[in-house]
Design a protein around this motif. Structure first.
Motif, PDB file in Angstrom:
ATOM      1  N   LYS A  56       0.825  -1.222   0.000  1.00  0.00           N
ATOM      2  CA  LYS A  56       0.000   0.000   0.000  1.00  0.00           C
ATOM      3  C   LYS A  56       0.853   1.264   0.000  1.00  0.00           C
ATOM      4  N   CYS A  59       0.609   6.202  -3.994  1.00  0.00           N
ATOM      5  CA  CYS A  59      -0.219   7.412  -3.913  1.00  0.00           C
ATOM      6  C   CYS A  59      -1.629   7.086  -3.426  1.00  0.00           C
ATOM      7  N   ASP A  60      -2.188   5.970  -3.891  1.00  0.00           N
ATOM      8  CA  ASP A  60      -3.551   5.606  -3.502  1.00  0.00           C
ATOM      9  C   ASP A  60      -3.656   5.249  -2.022  1.00  0.00           C
ATOM     10  N   LEU A  64      -3.770   9.960  -1.201  1.00  0.00           N
ATOM     11  CA  LEU A  64      -5.168  10.260  -1.548  1.00  0.00           C
ATOM     12  C   LEU A  64      -6.116  10.252  -0.354  1.00  0.00           C
ATOM     13  N   GLY A  68      -7.391  13.757  -0.795  1.00  0.00           N
ATOM     14  CA  GLY A  68      -8.324  13.368  -1.864  1.00  0.00           C
ATOM     15  C   GLY A  68      -9.323  14.446  -2.213  1.00  0.00           C
ATOM     16  N   GLU A  75      -6.452  13.219  -9.855  1.00  0.00           N
ATOM     17  CA  GLU A  75      -5.548  12.238  -9.260  1.00  0.00           C
ATOM     18  C   GLU A  75      -4.527  11.724 -10.265  1.00  0.00           C
ATOM     19  N   GLN A  76      -4.956  11.548 -11.530  1.00  0.00           N
ATOM     20  CA  GLN A  76      -4.049  11.035 -12.562  1.00  0.00           C
ATOM     21  C   GLN A  76      -2.944  12.036 -12.887  1.00  0.00           C
ATOM     22  N   CYS A  79      -0.708  12.040  -8.911  1.00  0.00           N
ATOM     23  CA  CYS A  79       0.014  10.859  -8.426  1.00  0.00           C
ATOM     24  C   CYS A  79       1.333  10.572  -9.151  1.00  0.00           C
TER      25      CYS A  79
END
Length: 185
Positions: A56, A59-60, A64, A68, A75-76, A79
């Motif tokens: 994990k 970036c996610d 985020l 977020g 996000e694209q 990140c």
């Protein structure tokens, strides 16, 4: 006196061991969300640290959940500008090394104190066994029959004799230079 230093040392060890440090963490360095939203190439970078599993550490999983809402829909774009690294360190080894270094320093300080206390005893014994010679140039009297012939006592007597001889020569030179204004041959 030493009890006070030992208590300070032990309380420091207890405080250090009582702290909670993370041995595993994910560290991400990203641009500020404002730089992405305004499309500016600013050098303002932010650091995000989280305690997550290695899979994990991206970036996610780290960034985020925190920002977020600030970069919703972008996000694209955000990140790929982030660099995430999973770090694993062992704070127990670090603590042990620090404690060993502190103990070595304490042992050296105690040894220095021992030598400082021992120095007057050695000099007192050496001066008590030494009898001043009237003829400074006669080296054969250093190991003469009036002094003990033990190897340790003989070496110590020679060293103290040479040291005293050198001190007398320095005193004589100072007296000649400063009082009489002459130089020795």
């Amino acid at each position: 006196m030493y009890l006070k230093y030992i208590l300070i040392f032990l309380s420091g060890v207890i405080i250090v061991t009582g702290q909670s440090y993370e041995d595993k963490r994910c560290k991400c360095v990203c641009p500020s969300p404002a730089a992405v939203l305004n499309n500016t190439a600013g050098s303002d970078r932010r650091l995000y640290i989280a305690n997550v599993p290695p899979n994990k550490c991206n970036c996610d999983g780290v960034i985020l959940p925190r920002v977020g809402a600030d970069i919703k829909g972008r996000e694209q774009e955000f990140c790929p500008r982030c660099e995430c690294k999973y770090e694993n360190r062992n704070t127990t080894i670090i603590k042990v090394v620090v404690i060993i270094v502190i103990w070595v320093i304490m042992l050296l300080v105690v040894y220095m104190g021992f030598l400082i206390c021992l120095d007057p005893l050695i000099n007192k014994r050496a001066k008590a066994s030494y009898q001043e010679h009237t003829n400074e140039d006669d080296e054969s009297t250093v190991g003469g029959p009036s002094q003990p012939m033990g190897a340790r006592g003989n070496v110590l007597n020679r060293v103290t004799h040479q040291q005293d001889k050198w001190k007398r020569q320095v005193r004589e030179q100072r007296r000649n230079i400063y009082d009489r204004h002459t130089m020795l041959n």
